[in-house]
Design an enzyme around this catalytic site. Structure first.
Site, short mmCIF file in Angstrom:
data_model
loop_
_atom_site.label_atom_id
_atom_site.label_comp_id
_atom_site.label_asym_id
_atom_site.label_seq_id
_atom_site.Cartn_x
_atom_site.Cartn_y
_atom_site.Cartn_z
N THR A 114 0.84 -1.21 0.00
CA THR A 114 0.00 0.00 0.00
C THR A 114 0.86 1.25 0.00
O THR A 114 0.82 2.03 -0.93
CB THR A 114 -1.00 0.08 1.17
OG1 THR A 114 -1.89 -1.03 1.11
CG2 THR A 114 -1.86 1.34 1.07
N TRP A 156 0.82 -9.76 3.83
CA TRP A 156 0.24 -9.15 2.62
C TRP A 156 0.86 -9.77 1.36
O TRP A 156 0.24 -9.79 0.32
CB TRP A 156 0.48 -7.64 2.63
CG TRP A 156 -0.61 -6.79 3.18
CD1 TRP A 156 -1.44 -5.97 2.48
CD2 TRP A 156 -0.98 -6.64 4.56
NE1 TRP A 156 -2.30 -5.32 3.33
CE2 TRP A 156 -2.05 -5.72 4.62
CE3 TRP A 156 -0.53 -7.19 5.75
CZ2 TRP A 156 -2.65 -5.34 5.81
CZ3 TRP A 156 -1.12 -6.83 6.94
CH2 TRP A 156 -2.17 -5.91 6.96
N ASN A 202 -3.73 -11.28 3.26
CA ASN A 202 -4.61 -10.13 3.30
C ASN A 202 -5.43 -9.96 2.03
O ASN A 202 -4.89 -9.83 0.92
CB ASN A 202 -3.80 -8.86 3.54
CG ASN A 202 -4.68 -7.63 3.68
OD1 ASN A 202 -5.39 -7.49 4.66
ND2 ASN A 202 -4.65 -6.77 2.68
N GLU A 203 -6.75 -9.98 2.20
CA GLU A 203 -7.72 -9.65 1.15
C GLU A 203 -7.54 -10.45 -0.14
O GLU A 203 -7.86 -9.97 -1.23
CB GLU A 203 -7.68 -8.14 0.85
CG GLU A 203 -8.16 -7.32 2.04
CD GLU A 203 -8.07 -5.82 1.81
OE1 GLU A 203 -7.46 -5.41 0.81
OE2 GLU A 203 -8.59 -5.06 2.65
N GLU A 278 -10.27 -5.37 9.54
CA GLU A 278 -9.72 -4.12 9.00
C GLU A 278 -10.89 -3.18 8.76
O GLU A 278 -11.89 -3.57 8.16
CB GLU A 278 -8.94 -4.34 7.72
CG GLU A 278 -8.31 -3.03 7.20
CD GLU A 278 -7.40 -3.25 6.00
OE1 GLU A 278 -6.65 -4.25 6.00
OE2 GLU A 278 -7.45 -2.42 5.07
N ARG A 404 -15.03 4.18 3.66
CA ARG A 404 -15.51 2.79 3.57
C ARG A 404 -15.62 2.24 4.98
O ARG A 404 -14.73 2.48 5.79
CB ARG A 404 -14.60 1.94 2.70
CG ARG A 404 -13.10 2.01 3.05
CD ARG A 404 -12.29 1.12 2.13
NE ARG A 404 -10.88 1.16 2.49
CZ ARG A 404 -9.94 0.39 1.97
NH1 ARG A 404 -10.25 -0.50 1.07
NH2 ARG A 404 -8.68 0.49 2.35
#
Length: 907
Positions: A114, A156, A202-203, A278, A404
């Site tokens: 990120t 991640w 992650n995600e 998160e 969000r």
């Protein structure tokens, strides 16, 4: 020890002395005359909250925040003392600030995640090092302040060797599990840290086979108390859990990211607790604070979510990378020591200072729920001590437009109840304990408008219930109220936080001496690859100087192959950034040493466009160096001046990105070479190697802005040393980049215009604006606000006194925007207080007049040209220079205005 140390500092203290005198719930007349917001029970017209522990079973797992995802705490480790310790106290010290229950950190994976890259503990299969990076340090500092804090690790990305270069990490589940459990082992053996929770990826998709292998590996190696959370993203794993008993038993908690309260998740049908693992990602002002407390409460009321974890812990990363200041605190100036204790800290304290993991949520209808006039509340009860805590928040869209998730829609299809102020009647059943009951009251008022400053985490008069089990409190719109039997909460404060100095100080130079091995270079932030501090490798070559023969710290690229990536397609070579996103006219000098030259290969003058190993410098670089002016010099003497960095696949460039190229001396003999890249105000590039010119005043035509950078074109052990950054032309820099005052002070009625943005991030009085949480644009030096003359197409924009909430003019001064993403990209500024109130946007005509314009879409991220005379109608806010620009990054509007243009109040 840490608490004693902190509170003994001259600059820091707990702001509350003895509690205010308690007020007893005895006489209505006495209390009404006292004019306090606490009233005895009566026929209140608002909500009635009944506290009853009967049937309560949902265990509260705590409130936390994330360091990582990625490199979000990068600059914190470089802060001077005592400021660094003060920041940590505000985050972790019980009874002082956010008092977090959970710290979630990234398990570094050598790839962009990120805002940067975090180092893996295993760059290669034979490598093992548990001192790299700063997450170990951060976890120890958190434990030092709060020994009860829970630790949670999540990858991640993964180094490429784990999968033998596959992009799918689960190819070899045993190998991946061993890699991950090694991190848990290193935490215990090297740092004496017990990891409480461990995530998967992650995600990204969660592989059930890998989860079960990981559980077995943890148990086999003695980590049966380390629990698995899956899958840190959507709820897809829940369908697999319902069909697979072993998988169901392997997962301790279900981790959702940014869950929407109106959405239906099969996870809620399972008995496994659900977390929002998160959450938020909203800018850390009053709006971000309101968003955060609202989603925490709403998630439990609507979905029985028992933990919320904010991304991110501390915004300690550069503007110009992603999601600037979407954090609990902001600390981006290690050179000055300045930091900001954001309102989000005190919104968090309303829960964390009065509760602990292991407490029990009271059921909806028995202490938790939605107020009759809108807003959510929860009550938590400690079965051991009998203490309880109520926290209610009345947050509507005007007070907390969340980036969000968006404001929720109720599961039964009705819109969320409109939020209004109300008096709330509280009644305690006998299950809540015997009388007398002593309650403390804390209140935050998230005031948005000029003239009424917000008040955060203020203690009010205590309530003592002696002969009644009921009381009434007024809870206003935009307020957070906590009522608790826990009386140890306090509001920490530090008196002498250094003044802000957002401009990166020049001249800058670093020889990397005195830095710990395994860390990044001073002020550098890796974006692709990993550049760590290490001792120089053995020297080669015919002439070694006395300096080179001594122990010498260098910055070395450490990633040997393409990682399993999360947020980077792997198209460009390793790069590390430094400086300010606004920089334009910069010299960067560095010594570099390439590994010894490869034998064989293509002839260097072949038509095959494959460069050998090359060292690169860059100026005006964006986060992933897709833009900017880059010079690369290869081991065999080939060099290129290009737009953007090199492709990692073949080490070269697409032809259209090359400004010029050529050949020089061979540099791949293991010796040191001194390289300088200079880009001037005239947009010309000059390059020297060991003081000898390679390029002199080459006209690039590029008029962008961005960071300085060092990098390379592949996965190899390039070394840099003795980096120096200075203004490209000091006399021009001093005249063009000096702080600029207006020749005539701005005044009411002045028309707002646009002008060229000041260069290199320098402050300019006429161009400096503040984006208020009320959606107003306030000119910093004059204190006046932008106001449209009329709410119609092509109306002019002028300066006027900033209106307050009740003023008629307020509707002409509110320019709604996504207050988080407007700092990270170009977005419309739309007239009105919310996204749907109007399609009129702040626009600029071809003659540079600022007007309102009827837009085609309120959600466009790029130039929203709706007529031939509209030049642009989208903006980006640069917090360092406080400028509203028409470029982010510079490429987006180069066809409209070569130089970045800024909203201007005076000249």
């Amino acid at each position: 020890k840490s608490r004693q140390r902190t509170l003994a500092l001259d600059d820091c203290f707990n702001s509350f002395g003895p509690p205010p005198a308690p007020r007893r719930a005895i006489s209505m007349m006495l209390l009404v005359l006292a004019l306090v917001p606490f009233l005895p029970s009566s026929s209140a017209t608002g909500s009635r909250v009944l506290f009853d522990i009967e049937g309560a079973s949902h265990v509260f797992d705590g409130i936390g925040a994330i360091s990582g995802g990625g490199a979000t705490s990068r600059l914190l480790v470089e802060y001077p003392e005592p400021q660094r310790s003060e920041i940590l106290d505000f985050l972790f010290l019980p009874g002082f600030g956010a008092s977090l229950h959970i710290l979630k950190v990234e398990i570094g994976g050598d790839s962009q995640s990120t805002d940067g890259v975090e180092s893996s503990h295993m760059h290669s299969e034979g490598d093992l090092d548990f001192t790299r990076g700063y997450e170990w340090w951060l976890m120890k500092e958190a434990k030092k302040r709060n020994p009860k804090i829970k630790l949670y690790g999540l990858p991640w990305a993964f180094p490429g060797w784990v999968t033998n270069n596959s992009t799918w990490p689960y190819v070899f589940p045993e190998k991946l599990a061993n890699y991950t459990v090694n991190w848990v082992q290193g935490a215990k053996d090297i740092h004496e840290l017990e990891i409480d929770y461990l995530g998967i990826w992650n995600e990204r998709k969660c592989d059930p086979t890998y989860v079960k292998v990981l559980r077995k590996m943890l148990d086999k190696r003695g980590f049966n108390t380390t629990r698995i959370i899956a899958n840190d993203g959507d709820g897809a794993i829940c369908d697999d859990m319902a069909k697979d008993k072993e998988l169901f038993e392997a997962i301790e908690k279900i981790g959702l990211h940014y869950p929407e309260d109106a959405a239906e998740y099969s996870c809620t049908n399972l008995s496994t607790p659900v977390w929002s693992s998160e959450e938020s990602s909203s800018y850390d002002d009053i709006n971000g604070a309101g968003c955060w407390i609202r989603v925490i409460n709403a998630h439990y009321v609507n979905m029985n979510i028992t933990s919320s974890i904010m991304w991110n812990l501390v915004g300690s990363y550069m503007h110009g990378t992603s999601w600037y200041a979407s954090s609990m605190m902001t600390a981006v100036q290690p050179w000055s020591g300045h930091y900001e204790v954001a309102p989000v800290v005190w919104a968090t304290a309303h829960l964390t200072q009065f509760t602990q993991p292991g407490w029990i949520y009271l059921n909806v209808g028995s202490g938790s729920g939605q107020f009759k006039q809108g807003g959510y509340y929860v009550t938590l009860f400690d079965p051991e001590s009998g203490n309880f805590t109520f926290t209610g928040a009345k947050i509507d869209e005007d007070h907390a437009h969340c980036t969000r998730p968006v404001l929720p829609v109720q599961p039964w299809g009705q819109d969320i109840l409109p939020v209004q102020s109300e008096e709330v009647a509280f009644e305690l059943t006998e299950s809540m304990g015997d009388l007398p009951i002593h309650l403390v009251v804390f209140r935050s008022t998230l005031s948005l408008f000029v003239g009424k400053e917000p008040t955060m985490f203020q203690r009010e008069k205590d309530i003592i219930l002696t002969d009644t089990r009921s009381f009434t409190l007024f809870i206003g719109l935009g307020e957070i109220v906590t009522v608790s039997t826990v009386r140890k909460a306090s509001k920490g404060a530090c008196k002498n936080i250094p003044a802000s100095s957002p401009q990166f100080p020049l001249d800058f130079q670093s020889d990397f001496e005195g830095l710990d091995e395994g860390q990044e270079g001073l002020r550098f932030t890796d974006q692709i690859g990993v550049f760590e501090i290490h001792e120089e490798t053995s020297m080669r070559g015919p002439s070694l100087s006395k300096f080179e023969l001594q122990k010498n710290h260098v910055m070395r690229q450490m990633v040997p192959q393409t990682p399993v990536q999360w947020d980077d397609s792997g198209m460009r070579g390793p790069v590390s950034l430094i400086g300010m996103f606004e920089w334009q006219d910069i010299n960067i000098t560095a010594r570099f040493k390439l590994p010894s030259i490869d034998d064989g290969g293509e002839d260097r003058r072949s038509t095959v466009r494959t460069m050998k190993k090359a060292a690169c410098l860059g100026v005006r670089i964006d986060q992933m160096w897709t833009q900017g002016i880059v010079f690369c010099y290869a081991e065999d003497g080939e060099w290129a001046l290009t737009k953007g960095g090199p492709w990692v696949a073949n080490g070269s460039f697409v032809p259209e990105s090359v400004y010029t190229m050529g050949y020089g001396a061979v540099v791949g003999d293991g010796s040191w070479f001194n390289l300088t890249l200079s880009v001037s105000i005239e947009n010309t590039a000059t390059v020297t190697l060991n003081g000898e010119p390679i390029i002199s005043g080459f006209e690039t035509g590029a008029k962008g802005f961005g960071f300085a950078a060092v990098g390379c074109n592949g996965w190899f052990a390039l070394e840099f040393d003795d980096v120096k950054i200075t203004p490209a032309d000091r006399r021009q820099w001093d005249s063009e980049s000096a702080p600029q005052k207006c020749r005539v002070a701005a005044k009411e009625g002045d028309q707002i215009t646009v002008g060229k943005c000041s260069r290199n991030g320098s402050p300019s009085e006429g161009l400096s604006w503040e984006l208020l949480p009320s959606w107003q644009l306030r000119h910093k030096s004059s204190g006046l606000c932008a106001q449209t003359v009329e709410a119609k197409d092509r109306s002019r924009i002028i300066l006027q006194r900033c209106a307050s909430g009740g003023d008629v003019e307020i509707e002409l001064q509110q320019f709604w925007n996504d207050y988080t993403n407007v700092r990270n990209g170009i977005l419309p500024l739309q007239l009105g207080s919310n996204q749907d109130s109007s399609r009129l946007q702040l626009a600029v005509l071809a003659n540079q007049t600022v007007v309102l314009s009827q837009a085609e879409s309120a959600s466009t991220f790029h130039s929203n040209v709706t007529a031939d005379d509209i030049a642009w109608s989208a903006w980006a806010y640069f917090p360092n220079s406080k400028q509203l620009r028409n470029q982010y990054p510079s490429e987006f509007f180069s066809a409209v205005t070569d130089d970045p243009m800024c909203l201007q109040a005076c000249t």
